[in-house]
Design a protein around this motif. Structure first.
Motif, PDB file in Angstrom:
ATOM      1  N   ARG A 165       0.839  -1.183   0.000  1.00 28.49           N
ATOM      2  CA  ARG A 165       0.000   0.000   0.000  1.00 28.49           C
ATOM      3  C   ARG A 165       0.881   1.243   0.000  1.00 28.49           C
ATOM      4  N   GLU A 166       0.516   2.194  -0.845  1.00 24.01           N
ATOM      5  CA  GLU A 166       1.300   3.421  -0.961  1.00 24.01           C
ATOM      6  C   GLU A 166       0.465   4.605  -0.494  1.00 24.01           C
ATOM      7  N   THR A 167       0.994   5.388   0.428  1.00 21.17           N
ATOM      8  CA  THR A 167       0.292   6.575   0.910  1.00 21.17           C
ATOM      9  C   THR A 167       0.345   7.671  -0.151  1.00 21.17           C
ATOM     10  N   ILE A 168      -0.839   8.164  -0.517  1.00 23.16           N
ATOM     11  CA  ILE A 168      -0.947   9.216  -1.527  1.00 23.16           C
ATOM     12  C   ILE A 168      -1.064  10.591  -0.875  1.00 23.16           C
ATOM     13  N   ALA A 169      -1.901  10.681   0.167  1.00 23.43           N
ATOM     14  CA  ALA A 169      -2.126  11.971   0.825  1.00 23.43           C
ATOM     15  C   ALA A 169      -2.781  11.731   2.174  1.00 23.43           C
ATOM     16  N   THR A 170      -2.725  12.746   3.022  1.00 22.22           N
ATOM     17  CA  THR A 170      -3.418  12.713   4.312  1.00 22.22           C
ATOM     18  C   THR A 170      -4.271  13.972   4.462  1.00 22.22           C
TER      19      THR A 170
ATOM     20  N   VAL B 174      -4.711   5.943   0.357  1.00 20.72           N
ATOM     21  CA  VAL B 174      -3.654   5.027  -0.069  1.00 20.72           C
ATOM     22  C   VAL B 174      -4.068   4.347  -1.367  1.00 20.72           C
ATOM     23  N   SER B 175      -3.073   3.936  -2.123  1.00 22.28           N
ATOM     24  CA  SER B 175      -3.326   3.136  -3.323  1.00 22.28           C
ATOM     25  C   SER B 175      -2.874   1.708  -3.053  1.00 22.28           C
ATOM     26  N   HIS B 176      -3.579   0.776  -3.668  1.00 22.67           N
ATOM     27  CA  HIS B 176      -3.243  -0.644  -3.542  1.00 22.67           C
ATOM     28  C   HIS B 176      -3.463  -1.259  -4.911  1.00 22.67           C
ATOM     29  N   GLY B 177      -2.391  -1.264  -5.691  1.00 20.89           N
ATOM     30  CA  GLY B 177      -2.553  -1.659  -7.083  1.00 20.89           C
ATOM     31  C   GLY B 177      -3.371  -0.611  -7.806  1.00 20.89           C
TER      32      GLY B 177
END
Length: 226
Positions: free
Chosen positions: A4-9, A21-24
């Motif tokens: 999982r990649e954090t995109i923004a908060t 978050v993005s997951h694929g």
């Protein structure tokens, strides 16, 4: 396994931090370690609008949506209404709209520029109160998806929406025959009773999170002002 990649908060006013978050190919909005919503399980949020508006007799309804989130309910409402409908969305987190216009633009499309709709940065309770001021038109439907349900409050100030007082205000903000629809991650029999005690005719349905009849079962209350 895909990371999982954090995109923004984003900070919830008076509350905790949301994380996109993005997951694929999927996107998920997290509250701490809990998933609030995601692109893999959007069906029940779309059904919140579709099932409600199917029961509204007004050809051009006036609709209030509490919470933009990932825009599922709003887009479904636009798709289920005619050219003269009026849809107002109350969202309290400004960053949510930045996400909609930025990393989630492929989901948003042109919905934020649709002349039938407007996203207002405010508490949905304030717009409900406005509809009770005697000068602002009342709604044909109020759709609430601002928490994980009456017993899953994301922001303490939202608690009033599910109290007897808050339910009464929502009922008064509806036109005769109007519907208050509330999304929840789980059933809550006490909330059903509060709706009935407020004078609503209540229909409680379970809707799967995914259109293939898979995923978690979510609860939607459809409370009609009789």
């Amino acid at each position: 396994m895909l990371p999982r990649e954090t995109i923004a908060t984003a900070q919830i006013p008076g509350g905790d931090t949301l994380t996109l978050v993005s997951h694929g190919r999927d996107f998920i909005v997290m509250l701490g370690r809990d998933e609030l919503m995601g692109t893999r399980m959007q069906f029940s949020e779309e059904q919140l609008a579709i099932l409600t508006l199917a029961e509204i007799a007004a050809p051009n309804p006036r609709v209030l949506i509490g919470g933009y989130g990932l825009g599922f309910t709003y887009r479904a409402a636009l798709g289920a209404t005619g050219p003269k409908a009026r849809i107002v969305v109350a969202e309290i987190v400004p960053d949510i709209l930045d996400w909609a216009a930025g990393p989630l633009a492929h989901l948003t499309g042109d919905t934020l520029s649709d002349p039938r709709g407007e996203v207002v940065l405010c508490d949905v309770a304030a717009l409900i109160d406005d509809a009770n001021d005697g000068t602002t038109p009342k709604f044909d439907a109020i759709l609430l998806d601002v928490d994980n349900g009456p017993d899953g409050i994301v922001r303490d100030a939202n608690d009033r929406l599910y109290t007897r007082t808050g339910i009464g205000k929502a009922r008064e903000a509806l036109r005769p025959g109007g519907i208050l629809a509330v999304w929840s991650a789980a059933p809550d029999h006490k909330f059903t009773r509060r709706l009935m005690d407020a004078g609503f005719s209540v229909d409680v349905r379970e809707v799967r999170a995914r259109p293939n009849n898979k995923g978690p079962r979510h609860t939607i209350w459809f409370a009609r002002k009789t």
